[in-house]
Design a protein around this motif. Structure first.
Motif, PDB file in Angstrom:
ATOM      1  N   PRO A 209      -2.671  12.896 -12.986  1.00  0.00           N
ATOM      2  CA  PRO A 209      -2.860  13.483 -11.653  1.00  0.00           C
ATOM      3  C   PRO A 209      -3.103  14.984 -11.684  1.00  0.00           C
ATOM      4  O   PRO A 209      -3.884  15.506 -10.880  1.00  0.00           O
TER       5      PRO A 209
ATOM      6  N   THR B 253       3.342  12.305  -6.496  1.00  0.00           N
ATOM      7  CA  THR B 253       2.127  12.896  -5.968  1.00  0.00           C
ATOM      8  C   THR B 253       2.034  14.357  -6.399  1.00  0.00           C
ATOM      9  O   THR B 253       3.016  15.096  -6.348  1.00  0.00           O
TER      10      THR B 253
ATOM     11  N   ALA C  67       5.586  10.461  -2.939  1.00  0.00           N
ATOM     12  CA  ALA C  67       4.396  10.117  -2.160  1.00  0.00           C
ATOM     13  C   ALA C  67       4.666  10.157  -0.662  1.00  0.00           C
ATOM     14  O   ALA C  67       3.832  10.637   0.111  1.00  0.00           O
TER      15      ALA C  67
ATOM     16  N   ALA D  33       4.617  13.855   0.699  1.00  0.00           N
ATOM     17  CA  ALA D  33       3.507  14.747   0.353  1.00  0.00           C
ATOM     18  C   ALA D  33       3.048  15.547   1.565  1.00  0.00           C
ATOM     19  O   ALA D  33       2.798  16.754   1.476  1.00  0.00           O
TER      20      ALA D  33
ATOM     21  N   ILE E 222      -4.743  16.674  -3.080  1.00  0.00           N
ATOM     22  CA  ILE E 222      -3.563  15.814  -3.180  1.00  0.00           C
ATOM     23  C   ILE E 222      -3.949  14.587  -3.991  1.00  0.00           C
ATOM     24  O   ILE E 222      -4.925  13.907  -3.676  1.00  0.00           O
TER      25      ILE E 222
ATOM     26  N   GLY F   7      -2.329  11.071  -5.502  1.00  0.00           N
ATOM     27  CA  GLY F   7      -1.167  10.191  -5.497  1.00  0.00           C
ATOM     28  C   GLY F   7      -1.457   8.853  -4.874  1.00  0.00           C
ATOM     29  O   GLY F   7      -2.621   8.462  -4.709  1.00  0.00           O
ATOM     30  N   ARG F   8      -0.390   8.162  -4.544  1.00  0.00           N
ATOM     31  CA  ARG F   8      -0.520   6.819  -4.013  1.00  0.00           C
ATOM     32  C   ARG F   8      -1.123   6.827  -2.618  1.00  0.00           C
ATOM     33  O   ARG F   8      -0.825   7.674  -1.800  1.00  0.00           O
TER      34      ARG F   8
ATOM     35  N   GLN G 154      -1.435   7.272   2.298  1.00  0.00           N
ATOM     36  CA  GLN G 154      -0.360   8.139   2.785  1.00  0.00           C
ATOM     37  C   GLN G 154      -0.971   8.966   3.895  1.00  0.00           C
ATOM     38  O   GLN G 154      -1.580  10.007   3.659  1.00  0.00           O
TER      39      GLN G 154
ATOM     40  N   ALA H 294      -0.537  12.632   3.974  1.00  0.00           N
ATOM     41  CA  ALA H 294      -1.079  13.414   2.879  1.00  0.00           C
ATOM     42  C   ALA H 294      -2.590  13.485   2.907  1.00  0.00           C
ATOM     43  O   ALA H 294      -3.180  14.369   2.307  1.00  0.00           O
TER      44      ALA H 294
END
Length: 484
Positions: free
Chosen positions: A192, A296, A366, A369, A462, A464-465, A468, A471
């Protein structure tokens, strides 16, 4: 073997130069920025080590060899070691547009056999004499490092000479290095921090050379030919852009002779492709990259101040207050201590030959974020609008004048600092003036610098998962589809 450059840039590092093989400024941006910040702090803290003008003048010499090779030199017989750091102008900006990573490949292969020595024999010679030799392709320079015992200086400098003037670039060695680079690039596709750094540079610089990956891409590295490596060496490794810093147990006459022998055979002038100046993209802008990872990563930043800008020191001081001061910074207090959103958060100023940035990084859960990004934005808006307090300014100036003294406790670290001064085009007596420059920074100066740095907002990436919602940028949410 190439080493990870500190900055970058930098930055990097830039950690940034973290690069396992390559430059962290691109492939491992977070590590690079952190390391770059530490290097910059070390460079700016050099004055306390050389506390009086007379001592500073006696320590740092401007040496010119009989053949005209120039170096900044500190003669130090405390231990029988010699450390040399040097750089040629150009770096990764000289990679062909469709072959990013050529300079990085050159750095990785210069010590893979040269002169009458094959790769194995060359490295055996290094190991037998405990000689440390490395190269790296930074954003604006191709750098090298040499470290040896005093008694082994002749052999060490000769091995460096062969690397620079007669590298083999044998096909088997090049393909082995290429495989290693590609393996690292594949690993970065699930890293990441690497993804965030890459996207951040794309946002900031687009098609400019600064927007490309210094260690290449999975598409560009397979296309690099041995002819490209040789052409890079021919164009970049020349005497007119060479900067050298040496610290150690050697007299000026002996050093001058070694510099002539090592660098004297290089071309007189480089053939560099011009690189245009560029301002980083104007904030605010946000990007989201979905990646199924436990934490994240948030990388944020925007346009910075060049090293020669009259307000640079004010910007450096106020950046220390906001995000460069470790446990004492405003971002750390707001994001970590007050809200418990992240383990760490930091921000650094990064400057290059043709542009400048401020860059920060943090990692969080996450589901938090969005809250983390909001907290960072709030703190940045606050300091941009109101500036720091007089107490914060006084404490930051005191820290910057008196801290990091241990950061230059070896010959190699001091040589790196002296090289950076030269690359930043600072005078050799800057260390005598630096504390006075820090002292001269006023509250009005830092308030103006804060507005210049952070008044426009942030470029934010950003990783990450997903999804979100908090985010992701609003633009990333598609409009509802009408039903028939």
């Amino acid at each position: 073997m190439a080493r990870q450059e500190p900055f970058g840039d930098r930055l990097s590092d830039q950690g940034h130069h973290c690069e396992a093989r390559g430059e962290a400024f691109v492939s491992n941006f977070g590590i690079f920025a952190r390391r770059f910040a530490l290097i910059v702090a070390a460079v700016l803290a050099l004055a306390p080590l050389l506390s009086t003008p007379s001592h500073a003048a006696a320590k740092i010499q401007h040496l010119i060899s009989p053949g005209g090779i120039e170096a900044w030199f500190v003669q130090d017989s405390t231990v029988p070691l010699i450390a040399m750091e040097y750089a040629f102008g150009g770096g990764a900006t000289q990679d062909p547009a469709d072959k990013a990573g050529v300079g990085n490949m050159v750095a990785d292969t210069l010590d893979e056999g040269s002169g009458d020595l094959d790769s194995n024999t060359f490295h055996e010679r290094l190991d037998r004499r405990a000689i440390e030799l490395s190269f790296s392709s930074a954003r604006d320079s191709f750098r090298g490092s040499l470290r040896m015992l005093k008694d082994n200086k002749d052999e060490a400098f000769d091995l460096l000479r062969m690397s620079l003037t007669s590298p083999h670039f044998d096909s088997a060695d090049v393909e082995r290095i290429r495989s290693q680079v590609i393996s690292n690039l594949k690993r970065d596709t699930t890293n990441p921090s690497a993804l965030a750094g890459r996207k951040f540079l794309e946002m900031a610089y687009g098609d400019h050379p600064y927007g490309r990956q210094a260690n290449g891409t999975l598409e560009s590295v397979p296309k690099i030919q041995i002819a490209d490596l040789k052409d890079y060496v021919r164009r970049v490794l020349a005497k007119d852009t060479l900067k050298i810093a040496v610290v150690g147990d050697i007299d000026p006459a002996s050093l001058g002779a070694l510099l002539d022998k090592t660098f004297g055979g290089l071309p007189a002038k480089a053939s560099l492709t011009p690189v245009p100046d560029i301002d980083a993209a104007k904030p605010p802008e946000r990007a989201f990259i979905p990646l199924d990872v436990p934490q994240t990563v948030v990388t944020f930043g925007g346009p910075g101040l060049m090293r020669h800008d009259p307000n640079f020191m004010a910007a450096y001081v106020v950046n220390h207050i906001l995000g460069g001061g470790g446990l004492s910074s405003r971002l750390y207090h707001e994001v970590r201590e007050k809200r418990g959103l992240a383990y760490s958060v930091y921000e650094s100023l990064l400057w290059m030959d043709h542009s400048a940035l401020f860059v920060g990084n943090t990692g969080t859960r996450a589901d938090r974020a969005g809250e983390t990004v909001d907290a960072i934005n709030k703190e940045i808006r606050k300091i941009a609008e109101d500036g720091p307090t007089q107490t914060e300014l006084d404490e930051a100036k005191s820290y910057l004048k008196g801290s990091q003294m241990l950061a230059l406790d070896t010959s190699s670290k001091l040589a790196s600092a002296l090289l950076q001064y030269q690359l930043d085009k600072l005078p050799i007596d800057y260390i005598e003036k630096r504390n006075a420059i820090v002292d001269a920074v006023t509250l009005d100066d830092v308030r103006k610098a804060a507005q210049r740095l952070w008044g426009q907002g942030l470029l934010t990436v950003i990783v990450g998962r997903a999804p979100q919602a908090a985010a992701q940028p609003a633009a990333a949410t598609p409009p509802p589809t009408a039903k028939n």
